[in-house]
Design an enzyme around this catalytic site. Sequence first.
Site, PDB file in Angstrom:
ATOM      1  N   SER A  60      -0.586  10.978  -7.625  1.00 38.14           N
ATOM      2  CA  SER A  60       0.640  11.519  -7.712  1.00 38.14           C
ATOM      3  C   SER A  60       0.905  12.931  -8.358  1.00 38.14           C
ATOM      4  O   SER A  60       0.343  13.839  -7.687  1.00 38.14           O
ATOM      5  CB  SER A  60       1.400  10.326  -8.506  1.00 38.14           C
ATOM      6  OG  SER A  60       2.960  10.727  -8.390  1.00 38.14           O
ATOM      7  N   ASP A  70       5.138   3.211   0.118  1.00 41.64           N
ATOM      8  CA  ASP A  70       5.415   3.891  -1.502  1.00 41.64           C
ATOM      9  C   ASP A  70       6.783   4.037  -1.599  1.00 41.64           C
ATOM     10  O   ASP A  70       7.546   4.880  -0.839  1.00 41.64           O
ATOM     11  CB  ASP A  70       4.680   5.324  -1.238  1.00 41.64           C
ATOM     12  CG  ASP A  70       4.660   5.846  -2.685  1.00 41.64           C
ATOM     13  OD1 ASP A  70       5.559   6.006  -3.265  1.00 41.64           O
ATOM     14  OD2 ASP A  70       3.405   6.341  -3.038  1.00 41.64           O
ATOM     15  N   HIS A  78       3.256   2.575  -4.641  1.00 42.28           N
ATOM     16  CA  HIS A  78       2.738   3.963  -5.462  1.00 42.28           C
ATOM     17  C   HIS A  78       1.802   3.164  -6.786  1.00 42.28           C
ATOM     18  O   HIS A  78       1.522   4.440  -7.525  1.00 42.28           O
ATOM     19  CB  HIS A  78       4.148   4.719  -5.789  1.00 42.28           C
ATOM     20  CG  HIS A  78       3.714   5.800  -6.336  1.00 42.28           C
ATOM     21  ND1 HIS A  78       3.255   6.763  -5.791  1.00 42.28           N
ATOM     22  CD2 HIS A  78       3.801   6.550  -7.593  1.00 42.28           C
ATOM     23  CE1 HIS A  78       3.083   8.059  -6.054  1.00 42.28           C
ATOM     24  NE2 HIS A  78       3.250   8.004  -7.329  1.00 42.28           N
TER      25      HIS A  78
END
Lengths: 277, 277
Positions: A148, A224, A256
Amino acid sequence: MEFETLSENRSFHGMQGVYRHRSQATGTDMTFAVYLPEAAQYGKVPVLWYLSGLTCTHENAMTKAAAQQWCDEAGIAMVFPDTSPRGEGVANDEAYDLGQGAGFYVNATQDPWKPHFQMWQYVVHELPELVCHNFAVDEDAMGITGHSMGGHGALTIAMTHPERFRSVSAFAPISNPSDSDWGRKQLTAYLGEDRDSWRAHDASILMAERGYPGEVLIDQGASDQFLDLLKPETLAEAMMKRRQPGQFRMQPGFDHSYWFVQSFIADHVFWHAERLG
Amino acid sequence: MEFETLSENRSFHGMQGVYRHRSQATGTDMTFAVYLPEAAQYGKVPVLWYLSGLTCTHENAMTKAAAQQWCDEAGIAMVFPDTSPRGEGVANDEAYDLGQGAGFYVNATQDPWKPHFQMWQYVVHELPELVCHNFAVDEDAMGITGHSMGGHGALTIAMTHPERFRSVSAFAPISNPSDSDWGRKQLTAYLGEDRDSWRAHDASILMAERGYPGEVLIDQGASDQFLDLLKPETLAEAMMKRRQPGQFRMQPGFDHSYWFVQSFIADHVFWHAERLG
């Protein structure tokens, strides 16, 4: 370059340690974790840097990615830095995505962030120097990955310093922060309104302009919940338009979370070990 | 038997879920986690129960043991119950090792614990019924394992109900609670002063008196900081004196942490899968 040992636990045939030191870059105490495989008992080993995402400390990936077994098997060390400076006297914001826990791997030029938020300097230079001088790791065999915000950090750092980070991969990276709510606010706060200063911190722009001399591995979960903010399509387009060697994998069913990272961490560890070994 | 889904995340080719239900045994809401491997999409799979240690909830082992990959590979489900009832109106103690987070896998007969601390009933009967009726797991192929207080639970439950739990293993179990500060206080509180009532909850005594019809696998860290409380030597002596089929492995360098559990969880998952498959 002194540091303090907070904990060391045997893990597989190696050792998971957590350490603290006084950082010159951030002007604060910083905590970091190092996993050393068994092979490090017999000589210097390659090292993979893992940059974490928003709200994380050194601890999340160390605990939840389950990378240790693969690092031990591949004979590669792994380092988990914190994601920002912390503590009293360090600027912060109420939002989870700005300030402490959200350093975005840049050197802030704007107040109130400038005095401590120098995470690029910390992750690219200061912490590698400390780790390479104090642990059995080879500074000529360093790779970098992240999740991320940390995937953003890994990609932007590796494309800027390919001589220093000789392999790169990312999990669900923030791929185009200049054009996302995960980026515009933070780059404005840390670097100011001038969008030109943002370009060095946007993986899609760097990919379009310079790319990476080796192969690049990206994993992204197709389910996600943050796809709109991550903008994988922008990075994938830039990669393929450039004919960048590497792989962009869209993984069906994954979200995610760290369950996603854990599901593919072995692939990434061996990917780096193969290229650094 | 209703339950509520708190989260479900894809993990490897399977699914890690967290659920909540109203327990009749404890009279409280209870949270539990289930990992289902890919094979569960095609039919019922064996299931391994993992009982956690002092202070833990359903979450610690789910997150830190890194069992999911091996469960997926072996085609076996894994269930992570909580370690006690919790919440307002549930008795508690200031000590970390009594009350909430420290149910010790017994049915309390003493006040103030009796109304809610019925963890034996919960783990042996109520939760398996709920899980076997609502998930693709085979109630005729259940194994049980656990860590520390959970290792104590796994061993005592399996030796008492070998027809129900057809394979058993443990990580650093509390092996002789009748004769340890991890046991005397809790068994007195939950079961009263009469030591005869403790015998059904002491793995070393049960091993000496009845043993287990299958093979037993025990892993213990040689650098465990709680060796004096766990008393592995008492259980090992009882096992070998009885000629109990199985293995007691003293693992050099390992402590009591989840790094130890994670380092050997694959062995345990495959041990159970082989015997239940």
